[in-house]
Scaffold this motif. Structure first.
Motif, PDB file in Angstrom:
ATOM      1  N   PRO A  96       0.804  -1.231   0.000  1.00 22.93           N
ATOM      2  CA  PRO A  96       0.000   0.000   0.000  1.00 22.93           C
ATOM      3  C   PRO A  96       0.833   1.275   0.000  1.00 22.93           C
ATOM      4  O   PRO A  96       0.424   2.283  -0.593  1.00 22.93           O
ATOM      5  N   VAL A  97       2.001   1.254   0.635  1.00 22.99           N
ATOM      6  CA  VAL A  97       2.857   2.439   0.662  1.00 22.99           C
ATOM      7  C   VAL A  97       3.364   2.752  -0.740  1.00 22.99           C
ATOM      8  O   VAL A  97       3.294   3.905  -1.207  1.00 22.99           O
ATOM      9  N   SER A  98       3.878   1.738  -1.431  1.00 27.50           N
ATOM     10  CA  SER A  98       4.398   1.947  -2.781  1.00 27.50           C
ATOM     11  C   SER A  98       3.288   2.324  -3.754  1.00 27.50           C
ATOM     12  O   SER A  98       3.485   3.180  -4.628  1.00 27.50           O
ATOM     13  N   LEU A  99       2.119   1.703  -3.614  1.00 27.14           N
ATOM     14  CA  LEU A  99       1.006   2.055  -4.495  1.00 27.14           C
ATOM     15  C   LEU A  99       0.535   3.481  -4.246  1.00 27.14           C
ATOM     16  O   LEU A  99       0.144   4.187  -5.185  1.00 27.14           O
ATOM     17  N   SER A 100       0.556   3.917  -2.996  1.00 29.69           N
ATOM     18  CA  SER A 100       0.177   5.298  -2.687  1.00 29.69           C
ATOM     19  C   SER A 100       1.147   6.276  -3.331  1.00 29.69           C
ATOM     20  O   SER A 100       0.741   7.268  -3.939  1.00 29.69           O
ATOM     21  N   PRO A 169      -1.562   5.336   6.971  1.00 30.46           N
ATOM     22  CA  PRO A 169      -2.440   4.671   6.004  1.00 30.46           C
ATOM     23  C   PRO A 169      -3.620   5.545   5.595  1.00 30.46           C
ATOM     24  O   PRO A 169      -4.136   6.337   6.389  1.00 30.46           O
ATOM     25  N   LEU A 170      -4.041   5.372   4.351  1.00 32.96           N
ATOM     26  CA  LEU A 170      -5.169   6.141   3.830  1.00 32.96           C
ATOM     27  C   LEU A 170      -6.435   5.874   4.623  1.00 32.96           C
ATOM     28  O   LEU A 170      -7.224   6.790   4.885  1.00 32.96           O
ATOM     29  N   TRP A 177      -2.496  11.039   5.356  1.00 36.70           N
ATOM     30  CA  TRP A 177      -1.916  10.235   4.262  1.00 36.70           C
ATOM     31  C   TRP A 177      -1.463  11.125   3.119  1.00 36.70           C
ATOM     32  O   TRP A 177      -0.358  10.957   2.587  1.00 36.70           O
ATOM     33  N   LEU A 178      -2.312  12.067   2.735  1.00 33.42           N
ATOM     34  CA  LEU A 178      -1.969  12.955   1.630  1.00 33.42           C
ATOM     35  C   LEU A 178      -0.766  13.822   1.981  1.00 33.42           C
ATOM     36  O   LEU A 178       0.125  14.043   1.138  1.00 33.42           O
ATOM     37  N   LYS A 179      -0.694  14.310   3.206  1.00 33.37           N
ATOM     38  CA  LYS A 179       0.443  15.124   3.615  1.00 33.37           C
ATOM     39  C   LYS A 179       1.744  14.324   3.552  1.00 33.37           C
ATOM     40  O   LYS A 179       2.789  14.853   3.153  1.00 33.37           O
ATOM     41  N   CYS A 180       1.677  13.046   3.930  1.00 30.17           N
ATOM     42  CA  CYS A 180       2.872  12.199   3.875  1.00 30.17           C
ATOM     43  C   CYS A 180       3.320  11.942   2.440  1.00 30.17           C
ATOM     44  O   CYS A 180       4.511  11.728   2.193  1.00 30.17           O
TER      45      CYS A 180
END
Length: 314
Positions: A96-100, A169-170, A177-180
């Motif tokens: 999920p991190v890489s996909l984000s 996580p989203l 999440w968006l800020k990260c």
């Protein structure tokens, strides 16, 4: 259209099998014995042989590949030599991190790259065009990792409005999440934005000077309708493959941004696996990244077929 999808899916399946074969051979061409890595240097020879039989490494290589591929299809990527956890569990945690990062970076590449290139191409030699062209040249000359560090200093250290490390996580907090994701995704996407913007500008200029556009003007067609109906679609045709290449590069180079911003993604997992010689983890991570790249290429091929019937198989 269905024939195009089936044809491209078949080619993607072949590419995936070739990638799986390459990943499988990693463990056999390594100068380090994976069994010794799993048990340690002080393992007794009898224990090494028993572990080799347990892992199936005493079987002929084609049989090993079939057994390994069968396990992959069932979700079994093996067990990590370092953490002794199932590789699939670690990949599921990191994916999920890489996909984000890929999703936000792709959004930047498509929206900013196409938007800036489109505006510059509609007004060649204007102040907008000169500004965009200068910004593109500067972006192409700026190293992504240096930009990441500078953005971190400005937005995280001095202004303190965006985090410089970590991941939320989203599903837990969409705003956090968006800020990260903003700083690492923009740093990762900057080169792609510049490349797509430059190609889009040239494509728009070419289409605006095409004979069918001149004919539409002669018929009295309003400029806004010409832009919406003719220019955008025809300019996208040569640019879409370039978007696919740039998005693939986001996947291939994401490990740098994950390391800079301490994001626990697949790129970081691959780097850590190389350092620790964790072959099962490295195999699983590379295979997932290869699947992402092949999927991106498949989507670009299908999108190109939708826009241009000439590329569809006859």
């Amino acid at each position: 259209m269905a024939r195009l999808v089936l044809f491209r899916a078949g080619m993607a399946l072949i590419a995936m099998l070739l990638a799986a074969g390459f990943v499988f051979l990693l463990i056999h061409f390594s100068p380090t014995d994976p069994v010794v890595l799993a048990l340690g240097d002080g393992a007794a020879p009898a224990a090494v042989e028993a572990k080799r039989r347990e892992l199936g490494l005493d079987l002929p290589m084609p049989v090993q590949f079939v057994n390994w591929l069968g396990g992959i299809l069932q979700g079994d990527f093996g067990t990590s030599f370092f953490t002794h956890r199932p590789v699939a569990d670690s990949i599921v945690e990191r994916l999920p991190v890489s996909l984000s990062l890929l999703a936000v970076g792709t959004f930047f590449v498509i929206t900013l790259g196409l938007g800036l290139g489109f505006m510059a191409g509609l007004r060649p030699n204007s102040w907008v065009d000169n500004l965009v062209t200068s910004a593109v040249s500067l972006a192409l000359a700026t190293p992504s990792f240096w930009l990441a560090l500078m953005l971190g200093v400005v937005f995280a250290v001095h202004w303190r409005i965006l985090p410089v490390a970590g991941y939320v996580p989203l599903t837990q907090d969409p705003a956090a999440w968006l800020k990260c994701m903003l700083l690492p995704a923009f740093s990762l996407a900057l080169h792609g934005i510049a490349v797509v913007g430059r190609h889009m500008r040239g494509a728009v200029i070419d289409v605006m000077n095409a004979p069918f556009i001149e004919a539409a003007r002669a018929r009295g067609t309003p400029r806004s309708r010409i832009v919406r109906r003719y220019v955008l679609k025809n300019a996208l045709l040569p640019v879409l493959p370039m978007i696919g290449v740039q998005v693939a590069l986001l996947v291939a180079t994401s490990a740098v941004m994950e390391k800079v911003f301490i994001l626990p993604g697949l790129g970081t997992l691959m780097v850590d696996s190389v350092i620790s010689s964790d072959f099962p983890m490295l195999q699983g991570a590379i295979l997932v990244v290869a699947a992402l790249l092949i999927t991106i290429n498949l989507l670009v091929d299908i999108g190109l077929g939708l826009l241009d019937p000439r590329v569809r198989p006859q």
